[in-house]
Design an enzyme around this catalytic site. Structure first.
Site, PDB file in Angstrom:
ATOM      1  N   TYR A 142      -0.252   0.564   3.141  1.00 14.41           N
ATOM      2  CA  TYR A 142      -0.894   1.357   2.085  1.00 14.41           C
ATOM      3  C   TYR A 142      -0.082   1.208   0.809  1.00 14.41           C
ATOM      4  O   TYR A 142       1.142   1.324   0.825  1.00 14.41           O
ATOM      5  CB  TYR A 142      -0.953   2.830   2.497  1.00 14.41           C
ATOM      6  CG  TYR A 142      -1.530   3.754   1.449  1.00 14.41           C
ATOM      7  CD1 TYR A 142      -2.877   3.684   1.099  1.00 14.41           C
ATOM      8  CD2 TYR A 142      -0.725   4.703   0.814  1.00 14.41           C
ATOM      9  CE1 TYR A 142      -3.409   4.543   0.139  1.00 14.41           C
ATOM     10  CE2 TYR A 142      -1.259   5.565  -0.141  1.00 14.41           C
ATOM     11  CZ  TYR A 142      -2.597   5.485  -0.472  1.00 14.41           C
ATOM     12  OH  TYR A 142      -3.121   6.333  -1.425  1.00 14.41           O
ATOM     13  N   ASP A 237       6.912  -3.094  -1.591  1.00 14.54           N
ATOM     14  CA  ASP A 237       6.506  -1.723  -1.876  1.00 14.54           C
ATOM     15  C   ASP A 237       7.422  -0.807  -1.076  1.00 14.54           C
ATOM     16  O   ASP A 237       7.202  -0.566   0.105  1.00 14.54           O
ATOM     17  CB  ASP A 237       5.036  -1.515  -1.513  1.00 14.54           C
ATOM     18  CG  ASP A 237       4.578  -0.097  -1.839  1.00 14.54           C
ATOM     19  OD1 ASP A 237       5.420   0.717  -2.291  1.00 14.54           O
ATOM     20  OD2 ASP A 237       3.382   0.201  -1.638  1.00 14.54           O
ATOM     21  N   LYS A 265       8.242   8.651  -4.258  1.00 16.23           N
ATOM     22  CA  LYS A 265       8.718   9.617  -3.267  1.00 16.23           C
ATOM     23  C   LYS A 265      10.170  10.071  -3.500  1.00 16.23           C
ATOM     24  O   LYS A 265      10.386  10.898  -4.370  1.00 16.23           O
ATOM     25  CB  LYS A 265       8.455   9.064  -1.861  1.00 16.23           C
ATOM     26  CG  LYS A 265       6.929   8.881  -1.663  1.00 16.23           C
ATOM     27  CD  LYS A 265       6.487   8.643  -0.258  1.00 16.23           C
ATOM     28  CE  LYS A 265       4.971   8.765  -0.157  1.00 16.23           C
ATOM     29  NZ  LYS A 265       4.237   7.527   0.011  1.00 16.23           N
TER      30      LYS A 265
END
Ligand SMILES: *Cc1c(COP(=O)(O)O)cnc(C)c1O
Length: 425
Positions: A142, A237, A265
């Site tokens: 994702y 990523d 995050k």
């Protein structure tokens, strides 16, 4: 007292599905989501006053524990000086310096406000810098919800993907190739089919969005070699794994150097932040220096930067990751023992401060394998854990996150809850 169910019913009247991000809705596990009233250290409390040991960790950012006094103080100090200026600040330089110091593959970095923005911008940059259109991503990884990344695998191995969301025109994803994670042959074949057209590979170097799935030895090395051979850029990523899987992300663990890295995050410490960075010669294609446009009203927001800087300072202290992964290892091996004792098909894996638990007898290596887990068993386990005061991610396909505040006592309580929950199966 208002119950979680009453809040959920009320939320559904004005918020689609009652939530502002879909997985929060408990759709795959059933029941009403817990509405959180406060959090501290390893715990969250719901609107009914019930306390849970938290392994959601805000989906990763809460690595130092919730409401860490130093982070809260940094945020309060910054807030008192104004919430946003739309002009540069010194703290942004400090955060950029800290990131480039911790991740040597990043020579220059730009801050944005979410992981989605970071990956979307990194893809645009890769296309702009290489003058190529096609990109490779892997099934089950994702990368946020921008159009060209909301793609699922097509029917044949080398066909282009199909949109995985309504509202994404097929034309928007016609340049996105979706391949199997950990399958280097498929990547080689894609480059052979499109030798001069592939701008970049974007990959979660260890995947955390189809539960935790680690790259097999040789996979990331192979991606690096193929990118070099065909003049494509390698984008790691690390929005989830950056400063979560270890002090230098997966690039530090494996020694593989990407051209670009995306972060989010943890670097916001719980505030909205993302970042993308990498080789200076590539980053200089971005406006105002270059022709690749990218911007943001709240990019580098002073409150977010203050939370991120303090969080990065705390995780850089001696022994931080040793402690984190020691605690996690104790927890995971305790849970594995309980599963074994209960005779459940179960496996588990972890890296740094993130983990996967799988209701299948071996650790999965790709999306198809993770999909073969016993979802019903997970759902029963999930609800029993919740009843016993442990909040896991509400889906069998999500990773879990521990914080530095998860003490021995908290770990033991978690293992006891797991013992009771396995018995339910
Ligand atoms: C969470 C995540 C994103 C998206 O970040 P948001 O801040 O939710 O937009 C992108 N990539 C990975 C690997 C993620 O885990």
């Amino acid at each position: 007292m208002t119950t979680n169910q009453a809040l959920f019913d009320r939320a559904c009247l004005t918020i689609p599905g009652g939530v502002n991000s879909p997985v929060r809705a408990f759709k795959s596990v059933g029941g009403a989501p817990r509405f959180i009233a406060k959090a501290e250290g390893p715990y969250i409390w719901d609107a009914e006053g019930k306390r849970y040991i938290d392994y959601l960790g805000s989906w990763g950012p809460a690595i130092v524990g919730h409401a860490h006094p130093e982070v809260v103080e940094a945020v309060q100090e910054a807030a008192a000086l104004g919430l946003s200026y739309g002009a540069p600040t010194k703290a942004e330089i400090l955060l950029a310096e800290k990131i480039t110091q911790l991740l040597p593959s990043i020579e220059k970095v730009r801050l944005v406000s979410s992981g989605t923005e970071a990956t979307m911008s990194a893809i645009r940059l890769a296309r702009g810098a290489t003058n190529r259109n096609k990109i490779i991503k892997f099934e089950g990884c994702y990368h946020g919800h921008s159009d060209s990344l909301l793609v699922k695998a097509g029917s044949g191995l080398l066909t282009f993907g199909n949109p995985s969301s309504a509202g994404v025109p097929e034309e928007f994803v016609q340049h996105t190739l979706v391949l199997e994670y950990n399958n280097l042959d498929s990547v080689r074949a894609a480059f052979e089919a499109h030798p001069k057209d592939i701008a970049c590979i974007i990959v979660e170097p260890y995947a955390g969005n189809m539960n935790l799935i680690k790259a097999k030895s040789g996979f990331l090395e192979g991606l690096r070699e193929l990118c070099d051979e065909y003049g494509a850029l390698l984008i790691f990523d690390e929005v989830m794994t950056g400063f979560r899987a270890g002090p230098k992300g997966i690039q530090g663990l494996t020694g593989i150097k990407p051209d670009l890295t995306t972060l989010g995050k943890v670097i916001g410490g719980g505030m909205p932040v993302g970042a993308f960075g990498g080789r200076a010669d590539i980053m200089e294609h971005i406006a105002p220096l270059g022709t690749v446009y990218q911007a943001g009203t709240l990019s580098g927001n002073p409150i977010s930067v203050a939370a991120g800087l303090k969080t990065l300072e705390i995780i850089s202290r001696d022994g931080f990751y040793e402690n984190l992964s020691n605690q996690l290892e104790k927890m995971i091996s305790g849970i594995e023992d309980e599963a074994l004792r209960a005779g459940i098909d179960f496996s588990a894996d972890f890296v740094g401060g993130m983990f996967g638990i799988y209701f299948r007898d071996t650790v999965p290596t790709n999306f198809v394998e993770t999909s073969e887990s016993d979802i019903q068993a997970f759902n029963t386990f999930f609800h029993s854990m919740l009843d016993n005061g442990v909040h896991l991610a509400p889906s069998a396909f999500e990773a879990g996150f521990i914080s530095a505040a998860h003490s021995d006592e908290v770990i033991e309580e978690t293992i006891s809850a797991a013992r009771l929950s396995f018995q339910k199966l």
